[in-house]
Design a protein around this motif. Structure first.
Motif, PDB file in Angstrom:
ATOM      1  N   ASN A  21       0.856  -1.176   0.000  1.00  0.00           N
ATOM      2  CA  ASN A  21       0.000   0.000   0.000  1.00  0.00           C
ATOM      3  C   ASN A  21       0.899   1.235   0.000  1.00  0.00           C
ATOM      4  N   SER A  22       0.319   2.404  -0.052  1.00  0.00           N
ATOM      5  CA  SER A  22       1.124   3.621  -0.161  1.00  0.00           C
ATOM      6  C   SER A  22       1.983   3.868   1.084  1.00  0.00           C
ATOM      7  N   LEU A  27       1.504  -5.732   2.641  1.00  0.00           N
ATOM      8  CA  LEU A  27       2.139  -6.396   1.511  1.00  0.00           C
ATOM      9  C   LEU A  27       1.210  -7.473   0.976  1.00  0.00           C
ATOM     10  N   ALA A  28       0.973  -7.429  -0.326  1.00  0.00           N
ATOM     11  CA  ALA A  28       0.218  -8.482  -1.003  1.00  0.00           C
ATOM     12  C   ALA A  28       1.185  -9.215  -1.911  1.00  0.00           C
ATOM     13  N   VAL A  29       1.078 -10.536  -1.934  1.00  0.00           N
ATOM     14  CA  VAL A  29       1.890 -11.357  -2.817  1.00  0.00           C
ATOM     15  C   VAL A  29       0.937 -12.055  -3.782  1.00  0.00           C
ATOM     16  N   HIS A  30       1.195 -11.876  -5.073  1.00  0.00           N
ATOM     17  CA  HIS A  30       0.396 -12.518  -6.105  1.00  0.00           C
ATOM     18  C   HIS A  30       1.273 -13.563  -6.787  1.00  0.00           C
ATOM     19  N   LYS A  74      -0.460  -6.534 -10.611  1.00  0.00           N
ATOM     20  CA  LYS A  74      -1.235  -6.248  -9.403  1.00  0.00           C
ATOM     21  C   LYS A  74      -2.707  -6.270  -9.785  1.00  0.00           C
ATOM     22  N   LEU A  75      -3.554  -6.400  -8.800  1.00  0.00           N
ATOM     23  CA  LEU A  75      -4.986  -6.424  -9.054  1.00  0.00           C
ATOM     24  C   LEU A  75      -5.472  -5.026  -9.426  1.00  0.00           C
ATOM     25  N   GLU A  76      -6.316  -4.970 -10.409  1.00  0.00           N
ATOM     26  CA  GLU A  76      -6.908  -3.693 -10.811  1.00  0.00           C
ATOM     27  C   GLU A  76      -7.906  -3.232  -9.754  1.00  0.00           C
ATOM     28  N   GLY A  77      -7.898  -1.957  -9.471  1.00  0.00           N
ATOM     29  CA  GLY A  77      -8.900  -1.368  -8.592  1.00  0.00           C
ATOM     30  C   GLY A  77      -8.738  -1.650  -7.114  1.00  0.00           C
ATOM     31  N   GLN A  78      -7.628  -2.239  -6.699  1.00  0.00           N
ATOM     32  CA  GLN A  78      -7.419  -2.502  -5.273  1.00  0.00           C
ATOM     33  C   GLN A  78      -6.811  -1.257  -4.636  1.00  0.00           C
ATOM     34  N   LYS A  79      -7.559  -0.601  -3.746  1.00  0.00           N
ATOM     35  CA  LYS A  79      -7.082   0.652  -3.166  1.00  0.00           C
ATOM     36  C   LYS A  79      -5.870   0.457  -2.263  1.00  0.00           C
ATOM     37  N   ASP A  80      -5.668  -0.746  -1.729  1.00  0.00           N
ATOM     38  CA  ASP A  80      -4.536  -0.985  -0.837  1.00  0.00           C
ATOM     39  C   ASP A  80      -3.315  -1.545  -1.558  1.00  0.00           C
ATOM     40  N   GLU A  81      -3.363  -1.610  -2.868  1.00  0.00           N
ATOM     41  CA  GLU A  81      -2.230  -2.147  -3.621  1.00  0.00           C
ATOM     42  C   GLU A  81      -1.768  -1.101  -4.634  1.00  0.00           C
ATOM     43  N   ASN A  82      -0.807  -0.267  -4.192  1.00  0.00           N
ATOM     44  CA  ASN A  82      -0.363   0.857  -5.007  1.00  0.00           C
ATOM     45  C   ASN A  82       1.019   0.673  -5.607  1.00  0.00           C
ATOM     46  N   ASN A  83       1.952   0.160  -4.836  1.00  0.00           N
ATOM     47  CA  ASN A  83       3.357   0.140  -5.239  1.00  0.00           C
ATOM     48  C   ASN A  83       3.842  -1.273  -5.546  1.00  0.00           C
ATOM     49  N   VAL A  84       4.159  -1.521  -6.800  1.00  0.00           N
ATOM     50  CA  VAL A  84       4.719  -2.807  -7.197  1.00  0.00           C
ATOM     51  C   VAL A  84       6.202  -2.783  -6.848  1.00  0.00           C
TER      52      VAL A  84
END
Length: 108
Positions: A21-22, A27-30, A74-84
Motif C-alpha cells: 500500500n502507499s 504487503l500483497a503477494v500474487h 497487481k490487481l486492478e482497482g485494489q485501493k490498498d495495492e499501489n506500489n509494485v
C-alpha cells in the motif's frame, strides 16, 4: 532435494509479484503455481546454505530492476495495492549473526 535437482528453467512464464500500500505497511503477494515454485526454490537454496551455517541472501527482481524472477502485476482497482516492488532481497541469518545484528536475542 538439492538446488540442481529441482531447478526451474529460466524464463518460465509465471506470476510472482509483491505489492504494497502507499504507506508500505501492507504487503500483497500474487503468485501462480510456477511463481510459488520459483519462490520455494529460492527459499530452499537459502535453507541449504543455512544448514551449512552460512548467511546467504538472494535477490528477486523484475525486468524494471534487470531481473526476471518478479513480475509487475497487481490487481486492478485494489485501493490498498499501489506500489509494485521491483526488487526483493531475502536474507538468511544463522543464530550467531541474527543475534549480532539484533534480529534475535542471544540464547544461553
Amino acid at each position: 532435494m538439492k538446488r540442481s535437482e529441482s531447478a526451474i528453467p529460466r524464463n518460465t512464464p509465471h506470476v510472482l509479484s509483491f505489492v504494497t500500500n502507499s504507506e508500505g505497511d501492507y504487503l500483497a503477494v500474487h503468485a501462480d503455481l510456477a511463481g510459488i515454485n520459483l519462490l520455494i526454490q529460492e527459499l530452499e537454496i537459502l535453507r541449504e546454505q543455512l544448514e551449512l551455517n552460512d548467511c546467504p541472501h538472494t535477490h528477486l527482481s523484475s525486468p524494471d530492476a534487470m531481473g526476471e524472477k518478479l513480475t509487475t502485476t497487481k490487481l486492478e482497482g485494489q485501493k490498498d495495492e499501489n506500489n509494485v516492488i521491483s526488487h526483493v532481497k531475502i536474507y538468511g541469518w544463522n543464530e550467531e549473526w541474527a543475534a549480532r545484528h539484533g534480529l534475535k536475542k542471544e540464547t544461553a
